[in-house]
Write a protein that holds these residues in place. Structure first.
Motif, mmCIF file in Angstrom:
data_model
loop_
_atom_site.group_PDB
_atom_site.id
_atom_site.type_symbol
_atom_site.label_atom_id
_atom_site.label_comp_id
_atom_site.label_asym_id
_atom_site.label_seq_id
_atom_site.Cartn_x
_atom_site.Cartn_y
_atom_site.Cartn_z
ATOM 1 N N VAL A 130 45.476 50.394 35.350
ATOM 2 C CA VAL A 130 45.021 49.016 35.532
ATOM 3 C C VAL A 130 45.956 48.066 34.796
ATOM 4 O O VAL A 130 46.431 47.068 35.362
ATOM 5 N N ARG A 131 46.251 48.376 33.539
ATOM 6 C CA ARG A 131 47.104 47.494 32.735
ATOM 7 C C ARG A 131 48.525 47.419 33.285
ATOM 8 O O ARG A 131 49.131 46.344 33.335
ATOM 9 N N GLU A 134 48.471 45.174 36.223
ATOM 10 C CA GLU A 134 48.309 43.784 35.785
ATOM 11 C C GLU A 134 49.655 43.196 35.362
ATOM 12 O O GLU A 134 49.999 42.065 35.718
ATOM 13 N N GLN A 137 51.881 42.576 38.359
ATOM 14 C CA GLN A 137 51.540 41.308 39.008
ATOM 15 C C GLN A 137 52.233 40.132 38.340
ATOM 16 O O GLN A 137 52.799 39.262 39.002
ATOM 17 N N GLU A 138 52.158 40.121 37.008
ATOM 18 C CA GLU A 138 52.743 39.009 36.250
ATOM 19 C C GLU A 138 54.250 38.930 36.451
ATOM 20 O O GLU A 138 54.805 37.856 36.698
ATOM 21 N N LYS A 143 49.479 38.640 43.427
ATOM 22 C CA LYS A 143 48.089 38.765 42.994
ATOM 23 C C LYS A 143 47.358 39.782 43.857
ATOM 24 O O LYS A 143 47.190 39.599 45.056
ATOM 25 N N LEU A 147 41.494 45.356 40.980
ATOM 26 C CA LEU A 147 41.924 46.582 40.326
ATOM 27 C C LEU A 147 40.677 47.232 39.724
ATOM 28 O O LEU A 147 40.063 46.676 38.818
#
Length: 201
Positions: A130-131, A134, A137-138, A143, A147
């Motif tokens: 998940v992290r 994330e 995405q950044e 986007k 998740l």
């Protein structure tokens, strides 16, 4: 909400079935699904379930046409690299692509750089995945819709397994990877024979 969309599972073959089967068996309690596999011997094509419509498609041209014309569908898969070759996403078709991990490896170690860029939803095996996504995405200014920390069904299945062997022998788990160069194909028989030559195992 799966009620208003077609539900499609896209599989590489029997090696992906253990990662898809729990979700499929849950969904098919109330919904019909289409199961598309690249492998005619896929276990998912052979399961006896009136709510599963199975199709074997290995021709890349037909697959390209299939993904070009399906619409209003939720497509579950364990194949990365959506957006390459025959495995395409067409924004105007209103499809949702859901990725189910077939490996607990890091998302940025053994995959292509953009392997996950085009998926909408991820069923992640751990909080680390998940992290990582994330951060992905950044960095890439995209986007994902969702998740989920979903877990890893293969491990759940192994936890249910009980060894009824009451002897005092030790048990060894031999867990080779996939591909033509995996240890099972190259040296597997020799390794296993050597292990079994010792009566402790």
């Amino acid at each position: 909400n799966t009620q208003s969309k077609h539900i499609i599972f896209f599989s590489e073959g029997s090696n992906h079935w253990p990662h898809l089967q729990d979700i499929i068996l849950h969904i098919t309690k109330k919904n019909k699904i289409f199961y598309i596999s690249l492998d005619k011997n896929d276990k998912g094509l052979k399961i006896n379930n009136k709510n599963i419509y199975g199709f074997h498609i290995s021709n890349k041209f037909i697959l390209h046409i299939f993904f070009k014309y399906i619409d209003n569908s939720i497509i579950f898969t364990s194949l990365p690299d959506l957006g390459t070759e025959y495995f395409q996403k067409y924004i105007e078709k209103n499809n949702l692509f859901v990725y189910i991990f077939h490996s607990v490896a890091s998302t940025h170690v053994q995959y292509n750089e953009k392997a996950f860029a085009n998926f909408d939803i991820f069923l992640c095996p751990t909080k680390y995945h998940v992290r990582e996504l994330e951060i992905f995405q950044e960095i890439n200014n995209i986007k994902f819709k969702k998740l989920y920390k979903f877990g890893y069904p293969r491990i759940d299945s192994l936890k249910k397994y009980k060894d009824n062997n009451e002897t005092e022998k030790y048990t060894i788990l031999f867990a080779p990877s996939w591909g033509d160069n995996n240890i099972l194909k190259i040296k597997g028989l020799e390794i296993i024979e050597n292990i079994l030559s010792d009566e402790k195992y």
